[in-house]
Scaffold this motif. Structure first.
Motif, short mmCIF file in Angstrom:
data_model
loop_
_atom_site.label_atom_id
_atom_site.label_comp_id
_atom_site.label_asym_id
_atom_site.label_seq_id
_atom_site.Cartn_x
_atom_site.Cartn_y
_atom_site.Cartn_z
N ARG A 64 -41.29 47.03 -73.74
CA ARG A 64 -41.57 47.24 -72.31
C ARG A 64 -42.88 47.83 -72.20
O ARG A 64 -44.13 47.43 -71.34
CB ARG A 64 -40.81 47.84 -71.46
CG ARG A 64 -41.02 47.74 -69.95
CD ARG A 64 -39.76 48.61 -69.13
NE ARG A 64 -39.92 50.07 -69.67
CZ ARG A 64 -40.69 50.86 -69.25
NH1 ARG A 64 -41.61 50.53 -68.40
NH2 ARG A 64 -40.69 52.29 -69.62
N VAL A 65 -43.34 48.68 -72.81
CA VAL A 65 -44.45 49.72 -72.93
C VAL A 65 -45.46 48.75 -73.43
O VAL A 65 -46.64 48.58 -73.01
CB VAL A 65 -44.37 50.95 -73.63
CG1 VAL A 65 -45.52 51.41 -73.96
CG2 VAL A 65 -43.26 51.87 -72.95
N ASP A 66 -45.23 48.10 -74.41
CA ASP A 66 -46.23 47.16 -74.84
C ASP A 66 -46.84 45.79 -73.96
O ASP A 66 -47.92 45.59 -73.78
CB ASP A 66 -45.80 46.30 -76.20
CG ASP A 66 -46.99 45.72 -76.99
OD1 ASP A 66 -48.03 46.16 -77.17
OD2 ASP A 66 -46.73 44.57 -77.52
N GLU A 114 -46.67 46.42 -70.90
CA GLU A 114 -47.62 47.06 -69.91
C GLU A 114 -48.87 47.30 -70.15
O GLU A 114 -49.81 47.17 -69.40
CB GLU A 114 -46.91 48.51 -69.56
CG GLU A 114 -47.37 49.16 -68.37
CD GLU A 114 -47.29 48.61 -67.08
OE1 GLU A 114 -48.16 48.97 -66.32
OE2 GLU A 114 -46.29 47.62 -66.76
N ARG A 166 -32.17 49.94 -77.82
CA ARG A 166 -32.74 50.54 -76.56
C ARG A 166 -33.99 50.83 -76.81
O ARG A 166 -35.04 50.56 -75.80
CB ARG A 166 -31.78 51.23 -76.03
CG ARG A 166 -32.02 51.55 -74.60
CD ARG A 166 -31.51 52.89 -74.02
NE ARG A 166 -32.09 54.08 -74.80
CZ ARG A 166 -31.51 55.45 -74.64
NH1 ARG A 166 -30.68 55.62 -73.82
NH2 ARG A 166 -32.14 56.16 -75.48
N VAL A 167 -34.33 51.66 -77.88
CA VAL A 167 -35.86 52.10 -78.02
C VAL A 167 -36.82 50.99 -78.20
O VAL A 167 -37.80 51.21 -77.89
CB VAL A 167 -35.63 53.08 -79.05
CG1 VAL A 167 -37.14 53.42 -79.54
CG2 VAL A 167 -35.11 54.49 -78.75
N ASP A 168 -36.11 49.96 -79.01
CA ASP A 168 -37.07 48.76 -79.19
C ASP A 168 -37.19 48.01 -78.01
O ASP A 168 -38.54 47.65 -77.72
CB ASP A 168 -36.40 47.98 -80.15
CG ASP A 168 -36.30 48.29 -81.70
OD1 ASP A 168 -37.36 49.51 -81.96
OD2 ASP A 168 -35.47 47.95 -82.75
N SER A 169 -36.46 47.78 -77.26
CA SER A 169 -36.80 47.26 -75.85
C SER A 169 -37.60 48.02 -74.92
O SER A 169 -38.49 47.52 -74.46
CB SER A 169 -35.42 47.04 -75.05
OG SER A 169 -34.63 48.19 -74.70
N GLU A 170 -37.52 49.56 -75.11
CA GLU A 170 -38.57 50.38 -74.36
C GLU A 170 -39.81 50.04 -74.95
O GLU A 170 -40.90 49.82 -74.28
CB GLU A 170 -38.16 51.73 -74.29
CG GLU A 170 -36.90 52.01 -73.59
CD GLU A 170 -37.27 52.03 -71.96
OE1 GLU A 170 -38.16 52.37 -71.48
OE2 GLU A 170 -36.31 51.31 -71.38
N PHE A 171 -39.94 49.98 -76.30
CA PHE A 171 -41.41 49.73 -76.97
C PHE A 171 -41.86 48.49 -76.61
O PHE A 171 -43.06 48.31 -76.15
CB PHE A 171 -41.28 49.94 -78.23
CG PHE A 171 -41.21 51.23 -78.88
CD1 PHE A 171 -42.26 52.34 -78.26
CD2 PHE A 171 -40.59 51.88 -79.58
CE1 PHE A 171 -42.35 53.52 -79.03
CE2 PHE A 171 -40.62 53.02 -80.15
CZ PHE A 171 -41.77 54.10 -79.68
N ARG A 224 -28.91 52.69 -79.87
CA ARG A 224 -29.84 53.66 -79.42
C ARG A 224 -31.19 52.86 -79.94
O ARG A 224 -32.30 52.73 -79.17
CB ARG A 224 -29.70 54.96 -79.56
CG ARG A 224 -28.57 55.46 -78.80
CD ARG A 224 -28.71 56.91 -79.20
NE ARG A 224 -27.38 57.59 -78.34
CZ ARG A 224 -26.84 58.72 -78.60
NH1 ARG A 224 -27.43 59.53 -79.39
NH2 ARG A 224 -25.98 59.01 -77.95
#
Length: 118
Positions: free
Chosen positions: A73-75, A77, A66-71, A63
């Motif tokens: 992606r947000v970065d 963006e 997964r959260v690191d990959s989401e961060f 998890r």
């Protein structure tokens, strides 16, 4: 009564006491072996709990990935939006500067025409 030989009754009491001690030692040995088995069973349960906890940590690690990959992606963006804002700001500055220059030149030409300086 002979001083070196205790009477039969004392010997009988000593034999009873020794028998009681032997019985108590046997019970203590049985209790100790039962406690040892219970401790081993408890350690086995604890070990399985640690194994289960380790697999739980693997899920938590997944998890976090997964959260690191989401961060990430947000970065990315945020970087894209920042670049777009810089382009818009540059374009807005150019438009504002051209409007200001046009207004200034138009005002100067109007003043020149009214006062007939040319």
């Amino acid at each position: 009564m002979n001083g070196n030989n205790p009477p039969q009754q004392d010997q009988h009491r000593i034999a009873e006491r020794v028998a009681r001690l032997e019985t108590a030692i046997d019970y203590q040995g049985q209790n100790l072996s039962g406690l040892r088995e219970e401790m081993r069973a408890g350690f086995a349960r604890t070990d399985t709990g640690f194994v289960r906890t380790d697999t739980g940590f693997d899920r938590v690690d997944a998890r976090f990935v997964r959260v690191d990959s989401e961060f990430a992606r947000v970065d990315a963006e945020f970087v894209r939006v920042h670049e777009q804002l810089m382009k818009i700001r540059t374009t807005d500055f150019r438009i504002l500067l051209s409007i200001s220059l046009t207004t200034a030149l138009g005002t100067m030409s109007l003043i020149v025409k009214i006062f007939g300086l040319l």
